[in-house]
Design a protein around this motif. Structure first.
Motif, PDB file in Angstrom:
ATOM      1  N   UNK A  31       8.079   6.106 -11.255  1.00 28.05           N
ATOM      2  CA  UNK A  31       7.942   5.017 -10.290  1.00 28.05           C
ATOM      3  C   UNK A  31       7.638   5.622  -8.921  1.00 28.05           C
ATOM      4  N   UNK A  32       6.503   5.238  -8.348  1.00 27.27           N
ATOM      5  CA  UNK A  32       6.082   5.716  -7.044  1.00 27.27           C
ATOM      6  C   UNK A  32       6.213   4.599  -6.023  1.00 27.27           C
ATOM      7  N   UNK A  33       6.728   4.920  -4.865  1.00 29.22           N
ATOM      8  CA  UNK A  33       6.760   3.990  -3.747  1.00 29.22           C
ATOM      9  C   UNK A  33       5.851   4.586  -2.685  1.00 29.22           C
ATOM     10  N   UNK A  34       4.807   3.850  -2.332  1.00 31.75           N
ATOM     11  CA  UNK A  34       3.803   4.352  -1.398  1.00 31.75           C
ATOM     12  C   UNK A  34       3.738   3.456  -0.167  1.00 31.75           C
ATOM     13  N   UNK A  35       3.186   4.003   0.906  1.00 29.24           N
ATOM     14  CA  UNK A  35       3.012   3.223   2.128  1.00 29.24           C
ATOM     15  C   UNK A  35       1.771   3.721   2.850  1.00 29.24           C
ATOM     16  N   UNK A  36       1.304   2.917   3.778  1.00 30.79           N
ATOM     17  CA  UNK A  36       0.209   3.291   4.672  1.00 30.79           C
ATOM     18  C   UNK A  36       0.348   2.430   5.915  1.00 30.79           C
ATOM     19  N   UNK A  37      -0.257   2.838   7.011  1.00 30.95           N
ATOM     20  CA  UNK A  37      -0.200   1.988   8.215  1.00 30.95           C
ATOM     21  C   UNK A  37      -0.750   0.598   7.887  1.00 30.95           C
ATOM     22  N   UNK A  38      -0.035  -0.421   8.299  1.00 28.50           N
ATOM     23  CA  UNK A  38      -0.464  -1.788   8.008  1.00 28.50           C
ATOM     24  C   UNK A  38       0.112  -2.352   6.722  1.00 28.50           C
ATOM     25  N   UNK A  39       0.767  -1.498   5.925  1.00 27.98           N
ATOM     26  CA  UNK A  39       1.411  -1.982   4.706  1.00 27.98           C
ATOM     27  C   UNK A  39       0.560  -1.815   3.459  1.00 27.98           C
ATOM     28  N   UNK A  40       1.172  -2.139   2.336  1.00 26.57           N
ATOM     29  CA  UNK A  40       0.578  -1.946   1.013  1.00 26.57           C
ATOM     30  C   UNK A  40       0.223  -3.292   0.394  1.00 26.57           C
TER      31      UNK A  40
END
Length: 143
Positions: A31-40
């Motif tokens: 299970x991967x939890x990812x993020x980026x500026x502005x959200x996923x």
């Protein structure tokens, strides 16, 4: 076989994402939890899932199921850069063992990392909680 954490940490930034958390379950679940500026978005999760499904096959990384998700509004804070990025925001801190005053949980404004401690302003009191004693630090959503 390559280290899964290393593969993820080296690949995700090139795709425009950051690895927030990795969970491995006994039943072969990754299970991967990812993020980026502005959200996923859901599309981001699909993109990352498709990429790693192929990459895991090439790298011969064994798994049964892959889940890719956003970290949610109560995102965990783990890396030194997270503590700087989220300074000024409300967080919940849980310690592994209670302090001498018997408290184990704190809610307050994150100040940051200083000298190996997570510094939080909890009701006007500046607390330096040793990083080695930290179980979890999560953003506390405000509505």
């Amino acid at each position: 076989m390559p280290n899964l954490q290393d593969v993820l940490e080296s690949t995700l930034p090139g795709l425009g994402y950051e690895l927030v958390d990795l969970e491995l379950a006994q039943n072969g679940l990754v299970r991967l939890f990812i993020d980026k500026p502005g959200g996923i978005t859901v599309e981001d999760c699909v993109t990352v899932s498709n990429h790693f499904t192929r990459l895991f096959m090439v790298e011969n990384i064994a798994y049964e199921r892959l889940e890719v998700s956003s970290p949610g509004l109560d995102r965990p804070i783990r890396k030194p850069e997270d503590f700087a990025r989220f300074a000024g925001q409300l967080v919940k801190v849980k310690l592994r063992l209670p302090l001498p005053d018997k408290r184990k949980r704190f809610t307050g404004t994150l100040i940051g990392l200083e000298d190996g401690s997570v510094v939080v302003d909890a009701d006007g009191e500046r607390l330096a909680l040793p990083l080695a004693q930290i179980d979890k630090v999560r953003l506390e959503p405000q509505f």
